[in-house]
Design a protein around this motif. Structure first.
Motif, PDB file in Angstrom:
ATOM      1  N   TYR A   8      48.496   6.586  41.865  1.00 39.71           N
ATOM      2  CA  TYR A   8      47.427   7.503  42.253  1.00 39.71           C
ATOM      3  C   TYR A   8      46.116   6.735  42.320  1.00 39.71           C
ATOM      4  O   TYR A   8      45.774   5.999  41.400  1.00 39.71           O
ATOM      5  CB  TYR A   8      47.306   8.654  41.251  1.00 39.71           C
ATOM      6  CG  TYR A   8      46.088   9.501  41.517  1.00 39.71           C
ATOM      7  CD1 TYR A   8      46.070  10.388  42.589  1.00 39.71           C
ATOM      8  CD2 TYR A   8      44.957   9.380  40.733  1.00 39.71           C
ATOM      9  CE1 TYR A   8      44.949  11.141  42.860  1.00 39.71           C
ATOM     10  CE2 TYR A   8      43.830  10.137  41.004  1.00 39.71           C
ATOM     11  CZ  TYR A   8      43.835  11.009  42.059  1.00 39.71           C
ATOM     12  OH  TYR A   8      42.706  11.748  42.329  1.00 39.71           O
ATOM     13  N   ILE A   9      45.410   6.886  43.416  1.00 34.74           N
ATOM     14  CA  ILE A   9      44.109   6.242  43.575  1.00 34.74           C
ATOM     15  C   ILE A   9      43.089   7.336  43.853  1.00 34.74           C
ATOM     16  O   ILE A   9      43.183   8.039  44.851  1.00 34.74           O
ATOM     17  CB  ILE A   9      44.135   5.221  44.729  1.00 34.74           C
ATOM     18  CG1 ILE A   9      45.162   4.133  44.418  1.00 34.74           C
ATOM     19  CG2 ILE A   9      42.759   4.619  44.941  1.00 34.74           C
ATOM     20  CD1 ILE A   9      45.561   3.317  45.597  1.00 34.74           C
ATOM     21  N   SER A  39      47.560  -1.426  42.448  1.00 29.60           N
ATOM     22  CA  SER A  39      47.338  -1.493  41.001  1.00 29.60           C
ATOM     23  C   SER A  39      45.883  -1.859  40.714  1.00 29.60           C
ATOM     24  O   SER A  39      45.283  -1.353  39.768  1.00 29.60           O
ATOM     25  CB  SER A  39      48.309  -2.460  40.320  1.00 29.60           C
ATOM     26  OG  SER A  39      48.175  -3.750  40.846  1.00 29.60           O
ATOM     27  N   HIS A  40      45.286  -2.728  41.554  1.00 28.40           N
ATOM     28  CA  HIS A  40      43.865  -3.076  41.412  1.00 28.40           C
ATOM     29  C   HIS A  40      43.001  -1.833  41.592  1.00 28.40           C
ATOM     30  O   HIS A  40      42.108  -1.554  40.779  1.00 28.40           O
ATOM     31  CB  HIS A  40      43.486  -4.152  42.432  1.00 28.40           C
ATOM     32  CG  HIS A  40      42.019  -4.424  42.518  1.00 28.40           C
ATOM     33  ND1 HIS A  40      41.343  -5.148  41.571  1.00 28.40           N
ATOM     34  CD2 HIS A  40      41.084  -4.055  43.436  1.00 28.40           C
ATOM     35  CE1 HIS A  40      40.060  -5.218  41.898  1.00 28.40           C
ATOM     36  NE2 HIS A  40      39.883  -4.559  43.026  1.00 28.40           N
ATOM     37  N   LEU A  41      43.262  -1.082  42.647  1.00 32.43           N
ATOM     38  CA  LEU A  41      42.474   0.120  42.942  1.00 32.43           C
ATOM     39  C   LEU A  41      42.644   1.181  41.857  1.00 32.43           C
ATOM     40  O   LEU A  41      41.671   1.824  41.458  1.00 32.43           O
ATOM     41  CB  LEU A  41      42.872   0.692  44.308  1.00 32.43           C
ATOM     42  CG  LEU A  41      42.608  -0.219  45.507  1.00 32.43           C
ATOM     43  CD1 LEU A  41      43.134   0.424  46.786  1.00 32.43           C
ATOM     44  CD2 LEU A  41      41.143  -0.571  45.641  1.00 32.43           C
ATOM     45  N   SER A  42      43.846   1.323  41.370  1.00 34.64           N
ATOM     46  CA  SER A  42      44.120   2.288  40.308  1.00 34.64           C
ATOM     47  C   SER A  42      43.387   1.896  39.026  1.00 34.64           C
ATOM     48  O   SER A  42      42.809   2.744  38.345  1.00 34.64           O
ATOM     49  CB  SER A  42      45.627   2.349  40.067  1.00 34.64           C
ATOM     50  OG  SER A  42      45.927   3.248  39.055  1.00 34.64           O
ATOM     51  N   GLU A  43      43.397   0.615  38.710  1.00 33.35           N
ATOM     52  CA  GLU A  43      42.709   0.110  37.523  1.00 33.35           C
ATOM     53  C   GLU A  43      41.191   0.315  37.648  1.00 33.35           C
ATOM     54  O   GLU A  43      40.535   0.750  36.704  1.00 33.35           O
ATOM     55  CB  GLU A  43      43.030  -1.377  37.330  1.00 33.35           C
ATOM     56  CG  GLU A  43      42.341  -2.026  36.166  1.00 33.35           C
ATOM     57  CD  GLU A  43      42.757  -1.467  34.805  1.00 33.35           C
ATOM     58  OE1 GLU A  43      41.963  -1.623  33.857  1.00 33.35           O
ATOM     59  OE2 GLU A  43      43.850  -0.878  34.693  1.00 33.35           O
ATOM     60  N   ILE A  44      40.633   0.024  38.807  1.00 30.69           N
ATOM     61  CA  ILE A  44      39.205   0.222  39.058  1.00 30.69           C
ATOM     62  C   ILE A  44      38.859   1.702  38.882  1.00 30.69           C
ATOM     63  O   ILE A  44      37.865   2.046  38.244  1.00 30.69           O
ATOM     64  CB  ILE A  44      38.811  -0.256  40.482  1.00 30.69           C
ATOM     65  CG1 ILE A  44      38.859  -1.787  40.588  1.00 30.69           C
ATOM     66  CG2 ILE A  44      37.441   0.276  40.894  1.00 30.69           C
ATOM     67  CD1 ILE A  44      37.725  -2.520  39.909  1.00 30.69           C
ATOM     68  N   ASP A  45      39.687   2.579  39.447  1.00 33.74           N
ATOM     69  CA  ASP A  45      39.449   4.022  39.357  1.00 33.74           C
ATOM     70  C   ASP A  45      39.441   4.483  37.900  1.00 33.74           C
ATOM     71  O   ASP A  45      38.535   5.189  37.464  1.00 33.74           O
ATOM     72  CB  ASP A  45      40.531   4.767  40.150  1.00 33.74           C
ATOM     73  CG  ASP A  45      40.212   6.236  40.317  1.00 33.74           C
ATOM     74  OD1 ASP A  45      39.228   6.546  41.026  1.00 33.74           O
ATOM     75  OD2 ASP A  45      40.922   7.069  39.728  1.00 33.74           O
ATOM     76  N   ARG A  46      40.435   4.055  37.142  1.00 32.19           N
ATOM     77  CA  ARG A  46      40.546   4.444  35.727  1.00 32.19           C
ATOM     78  C   ARG A  46      39.355   3.916  34.928  1.00 32.19           C
ATOM     79  O   ARG A  46      38.723   4.654  34.168  1.00 32.19           O
ATOM     80  CB  ARG A  46      41.854   3.901  35.146  1.00 32.19           C
ATOM     81  CG  ARG A  46      42.154   4.376  33.738  1.00 32.19           C
ATOM     82  CD  ARG A  46      43.388   3.708  33.145  1.00 32.19           C
ATOM     83  NE  ARG A  46      43.255   2.254  33.045  1.00 32.19           N
ATOM     84  CZ  ARG A  46      42.480   1.630  32.144  1.00 32.19           C
ATOM     85  NH1 ARG A  46      41.759   2.322  31.288  1.00 32.19           N
ATOM     86  NH2 ARG A  46      42.427   0.311  32.113  1.00 32.19           N
TER      87      ARG A  46
END
Length: 97
Positions: A8-9, A39-46
């Motif tokens: 999820y992004i 995974s990069h985008l998801s991590e940034i979002d979180r």
């Protein structure tokens, strides 16, 4: 063919993706080819969401909101201003860098 990541992004991940596509094409291509983009985008979002919550809490300590029961509009405006300030900071720190 790379395995499709199901991640999820949210809003901040999508902002980061747009930024990378437009201004950091090399990094975008590298993440895309390595299969690590989602995974990069998801991590940034979180991380962005967590930081906004932390910053908002700190701002609320230094600048308390009016009483919600007696001044609901003042409280809402104050909280929106704090959240906006926190978001501005996070956008500069995480998304557009």
């Amino acid at each position: 063919m790379l395995p499709k990541e199901e991640t999820y992004i949210g809003k901040y991940g999508m902002l980061r993706k747009t930024y990378l596509k437009n201004y950091r094409k090399g990094m975008y291509a590298s993440l895309m080819l390595s299969g690590k983009l989602n995974s990069h985008l998801s991590e940034i979002d979180r991380t962005a969401k967590e930081r906004i919550e932390q910053i908002t809490a700190k701002l609320l300590q230094s600048s308390p909101a009016p009483d919600k029961a007696t001044d609901p509009m003042g409280w809402t405006g104050h909280m929106n201003n704090l959240r906006h300030s926190a978001e501005e900071s996070v956008l500069a720190e995480l998304i557009y860098n």
